[in-house]
Design a protein around this motif. Sequence first.
Motif, PDB file in Angstrom:
ATOM      1  N   ALA A  23       9.915  -7.771   7.607  1.00 48.66           N
ATOM      2  CA  ALA A  23      10.160  -6.756   6.657  1.00 48.66           C
ATOM      3  C   ALA A  23       9.170  -7.012   5.863  1.00 48.66           C
ATOM      4  CB  ALA A  23      11.859  -7.572   6.658  1.00 48.66           C
ATOM      5  N   GLY A  24       8.317  -7.873   5.477  1.00 48.49           N
ATOM      6  CA  GLY A  24       7.269  -8.200   4.156  1.00 48.49           C
ATOM      7  C   GLY A  24       6.299  -7.489   4.828  1.00 48.49           C
ATOM      8  N   ALA A  25       6.339  -7.167   6.401  1.00 49.12           N
ATOM      9  CA  ALA A  25       4.522  -6.428   6.675  1.00 49.12           C
ATOM     10  C   ALA A  25       5.131  -4.759   6.666  1.00 49.12           C
ATOM     11  CB  ALA A  25       4.348  -7.075   7.888  1.00 49.12           C
ATOM     12  N   ALA A  26       6.354  -4.379   6.809  1.00 46.35           N
ATOM     13  CA  ALA A  26       6.523  -3.235   6.650  1.00 46.35           C
ATOM     14  C   ALA A  26       6.839  -2.641   5.250  1.00 46.35           C
ATOM     15  CB  ALA A  26       7.720  -2.891   6.775  1.00 46.35           C
ATOM     16  N   LEU A  27       7.779  -3.055   4.505  1.00 47.37           N
ATOM     17  CA  LEU A  27       7.142  -2.873   2.769  1.00 47.37           C
ATOM     18  C   LEU A  27       6.106  -3.218   2.860  1.00 47.37           C
ATOM     19  CD1 LEU A  27      10.817  -4.752   1.850  1.00 47.37           C
ATOM     20  CD2 LEU A  27      10.552  -2.442   1.972  1.00 47.37           C
ATOM     21  N   THR A  28       5.045  -3.868   2.708  1.00 48.75           N
ATOM     22  CA  THR A  28       3.653  -3.997   1.894  1.00 48.75           C
ATOM     23  C   THR A  28       3.323  -2.690   2.051  1.00 48.75           C
ATOM     24  OG1 THR A  28       3.342  -6.275   2.331  1.00 48.75           O
ATOM     25  CG2 THR A  28       1.365  -5.455   2.119  1.00 48.75           C
ATOM     26  N   GLY A  29       3.623  -2.313   3.931  1.00 48.42           N
ATOM     27  CA  GLY A  29       2.867  -1.433   3.680  1.00 48.42           C
ATOM     28  C   GLY A  29       3.456  -0.181   3.650  1.00 48.42           C
ATOM     29  N   GLU A  87       5.035  -1.026 -10.656  1.00 49.10           N
ATOM     30  CA  GLU A  87       6.700  -1.338 -10.003  1.00 49.10           C
ATOM     31  C   GLU A  87       6.212  -1.222  -8.545  1.00 49.10           C
ATOM     32  OE1 GLU A  87       9.091   1.724 -10.844  1.00 49.10           O
ATOM     33  OE2 GLU A  87       9.394   1.442 -12.138  1.00 49.10           O
ATOM     34  N   CYS A  88       4.867  -0.576  -7.767  1.00 51.16           N
ATOM     35  CA  CYS A  88       4.732  -0.769  -6.778  1.00 51.16           C
ATOM     36  C   CYS A  88       4.214  -1.688  -6.150  1.00 51.16           C
ATOM     37  CB  CYS A  88       4.195   0.222  -5.981  1.00 51.16           C
ATOM     38  SG  CYS A  88       4.918   2.390  -5.838  1.00 51.16           S
ATOM     39  N   ALA A  89       2.834  -1.866  -6.974  1.00 48.11           N
ATOM     40  CA  ALA A  89       1.996  -3.170  -7.357  1.00 48.11           C
ATOM     41  C   ALA A  89       2.994  -4.454  -7.368  1.00 48.11           C
ATOM     42  CB  ALA A  89       1.094  -2.880  -8.521  1.00 48.11           C
ATOM     43  N   LEU A  90       3.548  -4.627  -7.977  1.00 46.18           N
ATOM     44  CA  LEU A  90       4.161  -5.801  -7.504  1.00 46.18           C
ATOM     45  C   LEU A  90       5.249  -5.677  -6.728  1.00 46.18           C
ATOM     46  CD1 LEU A  90       5.206  -7.925  -9.421  1.00 46.18           C
ATOM     47  CD2 LEU A  90       6.818  -6.842 -10.685  1.00 46.18           C
ATOM     48  N   ALA A  91       5.610  -5.037  -6.313  1.00 46.66           N
ATOM     49  CA  ALA A  91       6.801  -4.920  -5.397  1.00 46.66           C
ATOM     50  C   ALA A  91       5.484  -5.512  -3.819  1.00 46.66           C
ATOM     51  CB  ALA A  91       7.263  -3.936  -4.945  1.00 46.66           C
ATOM     52  N   LEU A  92       4.389  -5.162  -4.253  1.00 48.54           N
ATOM     53  CA  LEU A  92       3.815  -5.099  -2.652  1.00 48.54           C
ATOM     54  C   LEU A  92       3.550  -6.513  -2.595  1.00 48.54           C
ATOM     55  CD1 LEU A  92       0.383  -2.848  -1.430  1.00 48.54           C
ATOM     56  CD2 LEU A  92      -0.255  -5.062  -2.360  1.00 48.54           C
TER      57      LEU A  92
END
Length: 192
Positions: free
Chosen positions: A94-100, A124-129
Amino acid sequence: MKVRRTPWWYYLLALVIGLLAGLAIAMAAERFALSLIGAPWMVSMVLLIMGIVILVLALQVHKYATTEPAKRRSGMDPAKAVYTLVSAKALGLAGAALTGWYGGQILVSLPHLDAPYYKRAIMECALALVVCLIDMVIGIIGEKLCELPPTEGPEHPKVKEAKRRRKLDIATDAASGDYRKLRHDSRDRPRS
């Protein structure tokens, strides 16, 4: 039940699928003027807390699995160990998919960095990434920590080496003509 490590290319595939989905959603949001990009700060916090909890559980499983049975204070529920392993695998993928996913949103939003909406969404996306990347690493490490050391069964390297040495000693005794020692050794061996 034999559990296999998650192959490296699963993470790569999840990352690429997430990237393509993130690109698609960001392009759709841009084209149709929808507010679909970004990630609330709470999502990043929850993902980070989940990663930390899974890491702590994986460390507990590792500590229990690598401690000698005589020194263990209390038993561990096997279900807890299995759930921790499954959670670590899921967290890594899930971490890999959400990083993408978040990376794709960032890529589409970068040309619009001047607009306050896109600037906030990129932050926001950078922090989440970053959090998702950390979760992916925690998932991979957690999966490794949940591995059990080899048992002292017939497949253990020490047992295999002992059998190999015993056969070598018997062959050496037979070659040297010391049949008396060879006959004595054969009585000591357990019969199968």
